[in-house]
Design a protein around this motif. Structure first.
Motif, PDB file in Angstrom:
ATOM      1  N   PHE A   9      58.027  43.227  34.509  1.00  0.00           N
ATOM      2  CA  PHE A   9      57.006  42.708  35.417  1.00  0.00           C
ATOM      3  C   PHE A   9      55.850  42.202  34.556  1.00  0.00           C
ATOM      4  CE2 PHE A   9      59.264  46.055  37.877  1.00  0.00           C
ATOM      5  CZ  PHE A   9      59.927  45.209  38.751  1.00  0.00           C
ATOM      6  N   ASP A  10      54.624  42.732  34.720  1.00  0.00           N
ATOM      7  CA  ASP A  10      53.504  42.291  33.879  1.00  0.00           C
ATOM      8  C   ASP A  10      53.111  43.373  32.877  1.00  0.00           C
ATOM      9  OD1 ASP A  10      52.463  44.095  35.692  1.00  0.00           O
ATOM     10  OD2 ASP A  10      50.713  42.876  36.211  1.00  0.00           O
ATOM     11  N   GLN A  11      54.021  44.303  32.619  1.00  0.00           N
ATOM     12  CA  GLN A  11      53.739  45.459  31.769  1.00  0.00           C
ATOM     13  C   GLN A  11      54.500  45.350  30.453  1.00  0.00           C
ATOM     14  OE1 GLN A  11      55.323  48.200  34.550  1.00  0.00           O
ATOM     15  NE2 GLN A  11      53.991  47.354  36.113  1.00  0.00           N
ATOM     16  N   ALA A  71      49.115  47.058  30.490  1.00  0.00           N
ATOM     17  CA  ALA A  71      49.222  46.145  31.621  1.00  0.00           C
ATOM     18  C   ALA A  71      47.850  45.746  32.125  1.00  0.00           C
ATOM     19  CB  ALA A  71      50.013  46.799  32.756  1.00  0.00           C
ATOM     20  N   PRO A  72      47.747  44.528  32.671  1.00  0.00           N
ATOM     21  CA  PRO A  72      46.515  44.132  33.352  1.00  0.00           C
ATOM     22  C   PRO A  72      46.505  44.744  34.754  1.00  0.00           C
ATOM     23  CG  PRO A  72      48.142  42.388  33.540  1.00  0.00           C
ATOM     24  CD  PRO A  72      48.762  43.476  32.679  1.00  0.00           C
ATOM     25  N   LYS A  73      45.408  44.566  35.468  1.00  0.00           N
ATOM     26  CA  LYS A  73      45.374  44.974  36.877  1.00  0.00           C
ATOM     27  C   LYS A  73      46.560  44.297  37.562  1.00  0.00           C
ATOM     28  CE  LYS A  73      42.604  44.916  41.017  1.00  0.00           C
ATOM     29  NZ  LYS A  73      41.315  44.688  41.625  1.00  0.00           N
ATOM     30  N   GLY A  74      47.285  45.058  38.380  1.00  0.00           N
ATOM     31  CA  GLY A  74      48.478  44.469  38.978  1.00  0.00           C
ATOM     32  C   GLY A  74      48.869  45.084  40.294  1.00  0.00           C
ATOM     33  N   ASP A  75      50.065  44.750  40.723  1.00  0.00           N
ATOM     34  CA  ASP A  75      50.620  45.248  41.976  1.00  0.00           C
ATOM     35  C   ASP A  75      51.348  46.571  41.728  1.00  0.00           C
ATOM     36  OD1 ASP A  75      49.764  42.960  43.339  1.00  0.00           O
ATOM     37  OD2 ASP A  75      51.616  41.876  42.847  1.00  0.00           O
ATOM     38  N   ARG A  93      50.285  51.763  40.117  1.00  0.00           N
ATOM     39  CA  ARG A  93      49.625  50.451  40.112  1.00  0.00           C
ATOM     40  C   ARG A  93      48.477  50.533  39.133  1.00  0.00           C
ATOM     41  NH1 ARG A  93      47.596  49.521  45.585  1.00  0.00           N
ATOM     42  NH2 ARG A  93      45.833  50.789  44.961  1.00  0.00           N
ATOM     43  N   THR A  94      48.379  49.556  38.243  1.00  0.00           N
ATOM     44  CA  THR A  94      47.233  49.504  37.334  1.00  0.00           C
ATOM     45  C   THR A  94      46.055  48.897  38.093  1.00  0.00           C
ATOM     46  OG1 THR A  94      48.111  47.431  36.435  1.00  0.00           O
ATOM     47  CG2 THR A  94      48.541  49.434  35.176  1.00  0.00           C
ATOM     48  N   THR A 109      42.799  46.714  33.403  1.00  0.00           N
ATOM     49  CA  THR A 109      43.583  46.663  32.174  1.00  0.00           C
ATOM     50  C   THR A 109      43.734  48.086  31.666  1.00  0.00           C
ATOM     51  OG1 THR A 109      42.797  44.439  31.682  1.00  0.00           O
ATOM     52  CG2 THR A 109      43.671  45.717  29.841  1.00  0.00           C
ATOM     53  N   ILE A 125      54.883  37.185  33.047  1.00  0.00           N
ATOM     54  CA  ILE A 125      55.537  38.091  33.991  1.00  0.00           C
ATOM     55  C   ILE A 125      57.040  37.907  33.850  1.00  0.00           C
ATOM     56  CG2 ILE A 125      55.930  38.611  36.434  1.00  0.00           C
ATOM     57  CD1 ILE A 125      53.067  37.719  36.971  1.00  0.00           C
TER      58      ILE A 125
END
Length: 181
Positions: free
Chosen positions: A38-40, A62-66, A120-121, A124, A154
């Protein structure tokens, strides 16, 4: 008994990064085996090979995400420590433990095998994690190999990749699971 073989594709792509035997070694920041899920960005820094099948360790940036999909590991006990940032964690043992907690820098969480969980992050975030030996390769089975030192882009694994990783690493995805907040 190692969960994967020497020619396991989740290991071969990273051959030579970790020593693959229990001997002393040093990794500098960003030198582990890295995969984007994903974005991690997951970085394996210690595997079952180096610990004689005792445990594995990784970091996740990871950045802030879902929120990631709800899931449970049937044989893996997992813990995580928030090195920097903020992470909301949902856990449900499908009996009497139900929680949603936001962890910040310095906080710790433990997820026993069989516990439904997701995270969920919220900013960051960097997390240090460890778990039952062999499970650390789950992130490679799900992700896309990378040399990046920070999460970039992503990568959404195709469903068949997620299913195969889940079967191999005794992980059940529960997309319809409803956590009690």
């Amino acid at each position: 008994m190692t969960i994967f073989t020497t020619d396991d594709p989740e290991k071969v792509a990273f051959a030579g990064i970790l020593p693959a035997s229990p001997k002393p070694f040093i990794l500098r920041d960003g030198e582990g085996e890295k995969s984007l899920v994903f974005d991690q960005l997951f970085e394996i820094i210690l595997s079952a090979d180096e610990t004689e099948d005792q445990y594995g360790a990784w970091t996740m940036k990871a950045p802030k995400g879902d929120r990631i999909p709800a899931h449970k590991h049937l044989r893996t006990h997992e813990f995580f420590y928030v090195v920097d940032g903020e992470l909301s964690v949902w856990m449900d043992d499908e009996a009497d433990y139900h929680s949603m907690t936001t962890l910040t820098t310095g906080d710790f969480g433990y997820v026993p095998a069989g516990t439904v969980h997701a995270f969920r992050t919220e900013a960051t975030t960097k997390v240090f994690g460890a778990g039952t030996a062999g499970f650390e390769r789950f992130f490679h089975a799900m992700g896309q190999k990378t040399d990046a030192t920070e999460p970039e882009g992503i990568y959404v694994p195709p469903f068949e990749v997620m299913r195969a990783a889940g079967e191999k690493y005794a992980t059940v995805f529960l997309p319809e699971f409803e956590f009690r907040d």
